[in-house]
Structures are given as C-alpha cells and as structure tokens.
Design a protein around this motif. Structure first.
Motif, PDB file in Angstrom:
ATOM      1  N   ARG A   7       0.839  -1.213   0.000  1.00 50.42           N
ATOM      2  CA  ARG A   7       0.000   0.000   0.000  1.00 50.42           C
ATOM      3  C   ARG A   7       0.870   1.258   0.000  1.00 50.42           C
ATOM      4  O   ARG A   7       0.633   2.191  -0.771  1.00 50.42           O
ATOM      5  N   TYR A   8       1.868   1.292   0.854  1.00 52.48           N
ATOM      6  CA  TYR A   8       2.736   2.475   0.943  1.00 52.48           C
ATOM      7  C   TYR A   8       3.626   2.622  -0.297  1.00 52.48           C
ATOM      8  O   TYR A   8       3.854   3.734  -0.780  1.00 52.48           O
ATOM      9  N   VAL A   9       4.118   1.482  -0.820  1.00 48.57           N
ATOM     10  CA  VAL A   9       4.967   1.537  -2.016  1.00 48.57           C
ATOM     11  C   VAL A   9       4.166   2.064  -3.206  1.00 48.57           C
ATOM     12  O   VAL A   9       4.638   2.904  -3.983  1.00 48.57           O
ATOM     13  N   LEU A  10       2.949   1.576  -3.357  1.00 44.88           N
ATOM     14  CA  LEU A  10       2.110   2.028  -4.460  1.00 44.88           C
ATOM     15  C   LEU A  10       1.758   3.508  -4.327  1.00 44.88           C
ATOM     16  O   LEU A  10       1.756   4.258  -5.313  1.00 44.88           O
ATOM     17  N   ALA A  11       1.461   3.944  -3.101  1.00 45.90           N
ATOM     18  CA  ALA A  11       1.151   5.359  -2.882  1.00 45.90           C
ATOM     19  C   ALA A  11       2.360   6.231  -3.222  1.00 45.90           C
ATOM     20  O   ALA A  11       2.219   7.327  -3.781  1.00 45.90           O
ATOM     21  N   ILE A  27      13.608   6.423   0.121  1.00 51.67           N
ATOM     22  CA  ILE A  27      13.642   5.106   0.764  1.00 51.67           C
ATOM     23  C   ILE A  27      15.026   4.831   1.353  1.00 51.67           C
ATOM     24  O   ILE A  27      15.155   4.294   2.462  1.00 51.67           O
ATOM     25  N   ALA A  28      16.067   5.218   0.617  1.00 52.74           N
ATOM     26  CA  ALA A  28      17.437   5.014   1.104  1.00 52.74           C
ATOM     27  C   ALA A  28      17.682   5.803   2.385  1.00 52.74           C
ATOM     28  O   ALA A  28      18.372   5.334   3.298  1.00 52.74           O
ATOM     29  N   ARG A  29      17.100   7.000   2.473  1.00 51.39           N
ATOM     30  CA  ARG A  29      17.305   7.845   3.653  1.00 51.39           C
ATOM     31  C   ARG A  29      16.498   7.353   4.859  1.00 51.39           C
ATOM     32  O   ARG A  29      17.009   7.356   5.990  1.00 51.39           O
ATOM     33  N   LEU A  30      15.250   6.902   4.603  1.00 47.59           N
ATOM     34  CA  LEU A  30      14.347   6.597   5.715  1.00 47.59           C
ATOM     35  C   LEU A  30      14.093   5.106   5.925  1.00 47.59           C
ATOM     36  O   LEU A  30      13.517   4.722   6.949  1.00 47.59           O
ATOM     37  N   GLY A  31      14.502   4.281   4.994  1.00 48.86           N
ATOM     38  CA  GLY A  31      14.439   2.846   5.226  1.00 48.86           C
ATOM     39  C   GLY A  31      13.272   2.114   4.595  1.00 48.86           C
ATOM     40  O   GLY A  31      13.381   0.932   4.302  1.00 48.86           O
ATOM     41  N   SER A  32      12.147   2.776   4.406  1.00 44.87           N
ATOM     42  CA  SER A  32      10.984   2.117   3.812  1.00 44.87           C
ATOM     43  C   SER A  32      10.002   3.164   3.305  1.00 44.87           C
ATOM     44  O   SER A  32      10.069   4.343   3.684  1.00 44.87           O
ATOM     45  N   ALA A  33       9.070   2.713   2.471  1.00 38.79           N
ATOM     46  CA  ALA A  33       8.039   3.622   1.961  1.00 38.79           C
ATOM     47  C   ALA A  33       7.135   4.083   3.103  1.00 38.79           C
ATOM     48  O   ALA A  33       6.743   5.252   3.164  1.00 38.79           O
ATOM     49  N   GLU A  34       6.818   3.184   3.996  1.00 36.20           N
ATOM     50  CA  GLU A  34       5.955   3.547   5.122  1.00 36.20           C
ATOM     51  C   GLU A  34       6.594   4.637   5.983  1.00 36.20           C
ATOM     52  O   GLU A  34       5.930   5.591   6.412  1.00 36.20           O
ATOM     53  N   ILE A  36       8.535   6.952   5.110  1.00 38.43           N
ATOM     54  CA  ILE A  36       8.483   8.255   4.426  1.00 38.43           C
ATOM     55  C   ILE A  36       7.207   8.993   4.790  1.00 38.43           C
ATOM     56  O   ILE A  36       7.220  10.190   5.108  1.00 38.43           O
ATOM     57  N   PHE A  37       6.087   8.277   4.744  1.00 35.34           N
ATOM     58  CA  PHE A  37       4.793   8.917   5.000  1.00 35.34           C
ATOM     59  C   PHE A  37       4.602   9.257   6.476  1.00 35.34           C
ATOM     60  O   PHE A  37       3.737  10.061   6.827  1.00 35.34           O
ATOM     61  N   LYS A  38       5.410   8.672   7.342  1.00 38.22           N
ATOM     62  CA  LYS A  38       5.296   8.950   8.777  1.00 38.22           C
ATOM     63  C   LYS A  38       6.349   9.945   9.262  1.00 38.22           C
ATOM     64  O   LYS A  38       6.367  10.312  10.434  1.00 38.22           O
ATOM     65  N   GLU A  39       7.205  10.378   8.338  1.00 40.89           N
ATOM     66  CA  GLU A  39       8.246  11.342   8.676  1.00 40.89           C
ATOM     67  C   GLU A  39       7.675  12.765   8.637  1.00 40.89           C
ATOM     68  O   GLU A  39       6.733  13.070   7.915  1.00 40.89           O
ATOM     69  N   SER A  43      11.577  17.494   7.944  1.00 40.34           N
ATOM     70  CA  SER A  43      12.735  16.601   7.789  1.00 40.34           C
ATOM     71  C   SER A  43      12.893  16.163   6.337  1.00 40.34           C
ATOM     72  O   SER A  43      14.008  16.081   5.815  1.00 40.34           O
ATOM     73  N   LEU A  44      11.772  15.916   5.671  1.00 35.52           N
ATOM     74  CA  LEU A  44      11.819  15.500   4.271  1.00 35.52           C
ATOM     75  C   LEU A  44      12.342  16.623   3.381  1.00 35.52           C
ATOM     76  O   LEU A  44      13.037  16.373   2.394  1.00 35.52           O
TER      77      LEU A  44
END
Length: 366
Positions: A7-11, A27-34, A36-39, A43-44
C-alpha cells in the motif's frame, strides 16, 4: 511483500512529479516507503531534490485511494509484484538508476538465467529482417537465452514468436497496465508468451494509454538484459532510444548493418558508425563478444556416428582434421571465407558436436 507494505509503495509510486530516482532516494534515507509517510515534512524538505511541490503531491490522500484500487486489481488478477529491494526484482534492473521502484508481472517468468537478450527494431520489419530475427534466435537457442522485447508490431513480435518456436523463455515489456494488450491484434499470442515467460509493466491498470509510455517502457527492455540487439531501424525510432539507454547502463549493444540507401538500415548503420553498437552479422558475433561458452554451461552433445554437414562445414572439418588445432582467422584464410561467416559456421558445427573451441580462439575437430 505484505499488503501493508505494498500500500505504501504504491502510494509512493503514484505521487505525481516524484519519479523513481527521488522515491529511491527517500527510501534510502528513511528505510521504507511507510517511514516516508510517517516522517515530518520539515525533515523530508532537508533531503536534496525533495521540494515543497513534490511533498504536496506525495501526501495527497488520492494516492492511497488509488493504491487500494490497484491492490484489488493485483489480487483479483493474481499478479506478482517486484519491489526493487526484494529478491524477486530482476537483478540487472537493480543496477539501473532510473528503474521502477516496483514492477508488476503476469505469467511464468524465471530470471535465474543470466543470459538475457533484448531484441528491438522497426515496426515495419522487412522480409529480410524477419528472416534474420528467426535465424538469429534459432542459432542462440542451444544457449537457452531469455528473449526480451516490447510486444509491438514488427521486430518485437517476430522476436517473441521466434523464441516461442524455439521453446525459449520470452518476456514482453508493456507500455500500459496488465489489464489490456496493445496492439489488440497480438492478443492471439498472449497465451503462448504466458506459457513461455510472461509480461512486465510498471504501469497501473488505471493508467490511460499514452504513446509517450513507449519511451518510458524502453528503459525496462534495456535494463533487463545483458545486451540489446537492434535488427532494423530507420534514422529515428524508439529502438534507437532503447540502444542509447542500454549504452547509458554500460550494457552491450549490437546492430545489424544494411545497405546505405535502405530506409530501415540507416539507424543501425549510424549506431555502428558512431561506435554505439557492435556490428552483428550472426549469433556467433554476440556469443563471442559476450563470452558465452556453450561447452561450459550446456551438457555436452554426444557426437553422432553420422552427422550431416553442409559443404562449407565439411570443408572446415576436413581442414581441422588435417591441420589439427587452428585459430579462427587461419581457418577463414585457408577456406577463403569471411571471418564473420567462419565464426557463424564454427558455432553451428560446435552445436552439432563435431568441433570444440579452445582458449585463444582455437578450434579442433572431435
């Protein structure tokens, strides 16, 4: 990949103006697609290349709504997903900076074979082009390569059909979602492709058909393979774009030469002239340049008591019996054959099990 991760990757993939390179950077900076959306947005914004416009598009709720619909389509159609950090993602595509963060596939694709060749060219293939495609893939078939193309008119479908006839795995890279087939005329080939490989696409079922998608699709054709072969091309065309992309990935490119005045030879001749492609006159040229060795990877063929050789093969065989080990250039000189033709004949003889290659471009009769 579980449904929540998907779901997060597709979004993330759906976010307008973001692109695969920026998505991978996040993704490289935060570790996962999920993650990213919770950061936090602030910061982004500190990440290079991620501006307010991209963030605004990223957090649009419509991305998740679309993702939910696509998940239903994926489940209902039993598609396989290939996330760029997962093991089932095509290995060669992982090394391409602009490859999609997620691919969708249908069929029975097995990518554990390192010998993958993309075959591209004009949609208005000539009779000579069709003959070359068929012969080229037949000559390669003992090496069991995977044949990749774009399932379009002309060279593409000729390559897929030749691969199927030779019982080789073939992969069609589509410029649209897996909910449709273009051109519709090729729907009759779908089942055979699915049995012998399958289809890849990074487009969604909800994506509108757009001719610009073909150029985007070409990066997957070039990225999947060890080498890209251009059979016929006019002075301008999508296959030349694929060749340029393959060059940018540091992959080998081959082009079939033609007469200077022929419309669908101009593109290939230009690639060769500018050193953007190796000249390809037969499968033997590709086998030699890629250092594919039949005797190392394929079970040896037991020499038959009665092997049918044509006149040229018999001439070479008699020469090797008389003189023993000989180099390719020497064989060509003694038999008065062009070197490229000699290489092709030697490959056919090797496949028949009557000669074997040795280090230093040497050959000997068995």
């Amino acid at each position: 990949m579980d449904i929540n991760d998907l779901r997060y990757v597709l979004a993330l993939q759906r976010a307008p103006n973001l692109g695969d390179r920026s998505a991978k950077k996040l993704i490289a900076r935060l570790g996962s697609a999920e993650a990213i959306f919770k950061e936090k947005r602030q910061s982004l914004l500190k990440i290079e290349g991620i501006g307010e416009l991209k963030l605004q598009a990223l957090f649009d709720p419509a991305n998740f709504e679309a993702a939910e619909k696509e998940i239903e389509f994926i489940k209902n159609e039993h598609l396989e997903t290939h996330y760029f950090l997962d093991e089932n993602y095509p290995e060669k595509l992982k090394h391409c900076h602009d490859s999609p963060i997620i691919l969708f596939s249908r069929g029975n694709i097995q990518l554990n074979n390192r010998r993958i060749v993309s075959v591209v060219g004009t949609r208005k293939i000539t009779s000579a082009g069709k003959t070359f495609v068929t012969q080229f893939i037949e000559e390669l078939s003992p090496l069991n390569p995977i044949i990749v193309s774009g399932f379009a008119y002309g060279v593409d479908i000729a390559a897929h059909r030749a691969a199927i006839d030779c019982n080789l795995q073939t992969i069609g890279c589509l410029a649209h979602g897996l909910d449709q087939i273009y051109p519709k005329l090729h729907a009759k080939y779908v089942d055979d492709v699915l049995k012998n490989g399958g289809f890849f696409s990074d487009f969604w079922s909800s994506d509108k058909f757009d001719r610009n998608n073909f150029l985007k699709r070409n990066r997957i054709i070039a990225g999947l393979s060890e080498a890209t072969v251009v059979i016929e091309s006019a002075e301008k065309g999508g296959s030349l774009v694929t060749a340029d992309i393959a060059n940018s990935y540091n992959r080998e490119v081959f082009a079939v030469p033609g007469r200077p005045g022929d419309k669908y030879s101009k593109g290939c001749n230009e690639l060769i002239k500018l050193n953007k492609a190796h000249l390809l006159s037969s499968a033997a040229d590709l086998v030699y340049m890629l250092d594919w060795k039949l005797h190392e990877d394929v079970k040896p063929v037991q020499q038959q008591l009665f092997v049918e050789l044509d006149e040229e093969e018999q001439q070479i065989y008699d020469l090797l019996k008389e003189k023993g080990k000989s180099q390719l250039d020497a064989i060509a000189l003694y038999c008065d054959f062009p070197t490229f033709k000699t290489a092709s004949i030697l490959l056919n003889m090797e496949l028949k099990g009557v000669i074997r290659p040795l280090p230093g471009k040497l050959f000997e009769a068995i």
